[in-house]
Design a protein around this motif. Structure first.
Motif, PDB file in Angstrom:
ATOM      1  N   ILE A 111       0.839  -1.204   0.000  1.00  0.00           N
ATOM      2  CA  ILE A 111       0.000   0.000   0.000  1.00  0.00           C
ATOM      3  C   ILE A 111       0.872   1.251   0.000  1.00  0.00           C
ATOM      4  CG2 ILE A 111      -1.626   1.354   1.387  1.00  0.00           C
ATOM      5  CD1 ILE A 111      -2.908  -1.285   2.245  1.00  0.00           C
ATOM      6  N   LYS A 112       1.937   1.234   0.788  1.00  0.00           N
ATOM      7  CA  LYS A 112       2.856   2.372   0.827  1.00  0.00           C
ATOM      8  C   LYS A 112       3.512   2.593  -0.530  1.00  0.00           C
ATOM      9  CE  LYS A 112       6.974   4.141   3.185  1.00  0.00           C
ATOM     10  NZ  LYS A 112       8.041   3.851   4.178  1.00  0.00           N
ATOM     11  N   VAL A 134      -8.809   0.641   6.097  1.00  0.00           N
ATOM     12  CA  VAL A 134      -7.713   1.212   5.308  1.00  0.00           C
ATOM     13  C   VAL A 134      -8.041   1.227   3.821  1.00  0.00           C
ATOM     14  CG1 VAL A 134      -6.432  -0.959   4.974  1.00  0.00           C
ATOM     15  CG2 VAL A 134      -5.201   1.207   5.044  1.00  0.00           C
ATOM     16  N   GLU A 135      -7.733   2.341   3.169  1.00  0.00           N
ATOM     17  CA  GLU A 135      -7.920   2.502   1.723  1.00  0.00           C
ATOM     18  C   GLU A 135      -9.332   2.163   1.243  1.00  0.00           C
ATOM     19  OE1 GLU A 135      -5.659   3.760  -0.573  1.00  0.00           O
ATOM     20  OE2 GLU A 135      -4.618   4.329   1.278  1.00  0.00           O
ATOM     21  N   ILE A 152     -10.058  -3.516   2.450  1.00  0.00           N
ATOM     22  CA  ILE A 152      -9.251  -4.536   1.771  1.00  0.00           C
ATOM     23  C   ILE A 152     -10.060  -5.836   1.702  1.00  0.00           C
ATOM     24  CG2 ILE A 152      -7.103  -5.868   1.817  1.00  0.00           C
ATOM     25  CD1 ILE A 152      -6.668  -2.871   1.387  1.00  0.00           C
ATOM     26  N   LYS A 167       1.209   4.018  -3.271  1.00  0.00           N
ATOM     27  CA  LYS A 167       1.022   5.461  -3.182  1.00  0.00           C
ATOM     28  C   LYS A 167       2.243   6.208  -3.719  1.00  0.00           C
ATOM     29  CE  LYS A 167      -2.262   5.502   0.638  1.00  0.00           C
ATOM     30  NZ  LYS A 167      -2.563   6.004   1.991  1.00  0.00           N
ATOM     31  N   ASN A 224     -13.087  -2.707  -1.372  1.00  0.00           N
ATOM     32  CA  ASN A 224     -12.633  -1.776  -2.413  1.00  0.00           C
ATOM     33  C   ASN A 224     -11.358  -2.203  -3.136  1.00  0.00           C
ATOM     34  OD1 ASN A 224     -12.667   0.937  -3.716  1.00  0.00           O
ATOM     35  ND2 ASN A 224     -10.800   1.247  -2.537  1.00  0.00           N
ATOM     36  N   SER A 225     -10.578  -3.146  -2.569  1.00  0.00           N
ATOM     37  CA  SER A 225      -9.240  -3.430  -3.116  1.00  0.00           C
ATOM     38  C   SER A 225      -9.248  -4.371  -4.304  1.00  0.00           C
ATOM     39  CB  SER A 225      -8.359  -4.028  -2.026  1.00  0.00           C
ATOM     40  OG  SER A 225      -8.816  -5.313  -1.652  1.00  0.00           O
ATOM     41  N   VAL A 237      -3.643   3.533  -8.282  1.00  0.00           N
ATOM     42  CA  VAL A 237      -4.936   3.568  -7.608  1.00  0.00           C
ATOM     43  C   VAL A 237      -5.377   2.140  -7.295  1.00  0.00           C
ATOM     44  CG1 VAL A 237      -7.362   4.250  -7.788  1.00  0.00           C
ATOM     45  CG2 VAL A 237      -5.575   5.706  -8.779  1.00  0.00           C
ATOM     46  N   LEU A 238      -5.718   1.915  -6.030  1.00  0.00           N
ATOM     47  CA  LEU A 238      -6.151   0.590  -5.606  1.00  0.00           C
ATOM     48  C   LEU A 238      -7.434   0.196  -6.310  1.00  0.00           C
ATOM     49  CD1 LEU A 238      -5.441  -1.725  -3.673  1.00  0.00           C
ATOM     50  CD2 LEU A 238      -6.867  -0.636  -1.942  1.00  0.00           C
TER      51      LEU A 238
END
Length: 330
Positions: A260-261, A288-289, A292, A264, A328-329, A269-270
């Motif tokens: 994830i780091k 997160v984000e 996941i 970015k 969302n991932s 974009v995830l």
């Protein structure tokens, strides 16, 4: 200290236990105090050695007394309300293992005490912890992880007191267990989102063979083969720079945060550019984000079901349920 009476309807080994408990409650015995030896009690009250040993073993299994080689038996706990004491050997501590521990503890009740140890995927530590605690507990709950040939070590324990947790190896199939079927879980859940996976060009499984279950690797390999997909295995994502079109299946949280780091840093974009499927759900992964996607077993159910097996002395191998949570991932 030890009072034994005949013809009162209470077994003599139980009278020994009651005498020691009463001495602790009254304050006559405190933690660290030495108690009379097996031979001293046997000779004074004209009992068989087995009778005294039965009493000592029960108190030892409950953690009330402990034996020190060459010195004798000593009071190790003043909590006489503990009826059973359970040895719990985990591989490591993390958020979902904490959920498992709490569910097991709550379901067993206050009269049963858990003592938790960790082997950190080290077979020498695994062996030492087991051998050092032979005979000290009412039951032994063992999480062998992916360590090989653990049966020869576990066989030092009374077989009727052993329960296996999480990973179930072929040579441990004689023991009762609550386990995960990692191969089936990964294969079946990837199949459910095959239409999403096909939106990506490259499929990676992050797999550290020293820590990750072998079933996870075989499930991934089988899925790729059956669906004519090219899948790659990477040990970790420390030096991996994500590219658009990558999909990562990540069992551990450290590599999840790494990707994830880096995502970015290279402004990907995830979901749109890269996809992520993690293993074992936590509150962090829900938030997160934007969330996941995870494949996760129910650790609360695992803990509750294991407690039922211990309390009811069930001898079964139970596969714990798992589910896919799409976020969302992906």
């Amino acid at each position: 200290m030890i009072t034994i009476k005949s013809n009162i309807g209470i077994p003599k080994y139980k009278q020994i236990i009651n005498s020691i408990e009463e001495s602790i409650v009254s304050g006559a015995l405190k933690k660290g105090d030495r108690i009379p030896s097996i031979n001293e009690i046997k000779n004074k009250h004209k009992l068989s050695r087995d009778t005294v040993l039965m009493a000592f073993n029960e108190l030892k299994n409950r953690g009330v007394i402990q034996s020190i080689v060459g010195k004798g038996y000593y009071i190790s706990s003043e909590n006489v309300n503990v009826r059973q004491k359970i040895f719990l050997l985990f591989d490591e501590l993390n958020a979902f293992k904490e959920d498992l521990y709490n569910a097991l503890k709550d379901s067993l009740g206050e009269a049963i005490e858990l003592e938790i140890y960790f082997h950190h995927f080290n077979k020498d530590i695994f062996k030492k912890l087991i051998l050092d605690n032979v005979g000290n507990y009412s039951y032994y709950v063992i999480m062998p992880a992916n360590l090989k040939n653990t049966k020869e070590i576990i066989d030092n324990l009374p077989s009727e007191k052993v329960f296996v947790l999480d990973q179930m190896h072929h040579d441990l199939s004689a023991f009762p267990a609550v386990y995960q079927n990692f191969e089936k879980a990964l294969y079946n859940n990837l199949k459910l989102v095959k239409h999403r996976i096909e939106n990506y060009q490259r499929l990676y499984l992050v797999n550290n063979e020293n820590k990750q279950p072998k079933g996870m690797l075989s499930g991934f390999t089988k899925f790729c083969k059956d669906n004519d997909l090219e899948g790659s295995i990477v040990e970790n994502l420390k030096d991996k720079l994500p590219k658009s079109g990558d999909l990562y299946i990540i069992p551990d949280d450290k590599n999840l945060l790494r990707i994830i780091k880096k995502m970015k840093e290279v402004k990907l974009v995830l979901s749109k550019d890269i996809g992520i499927i993690s293993y074992n759900d936590t509150l962090l992964k829900e938030l997160v984000e934007g969330g996941i996607t995870t494949i996760s077993t129910d650790f609360n159910t695992m803990g509750k079901r294991l407690a039922e097996m211990i309390l009811n002395k069930e001898h079964k191998q139970i596969e714990n349920p798992n589910k896919l949570i799409i976020r969302n991932s992906l």
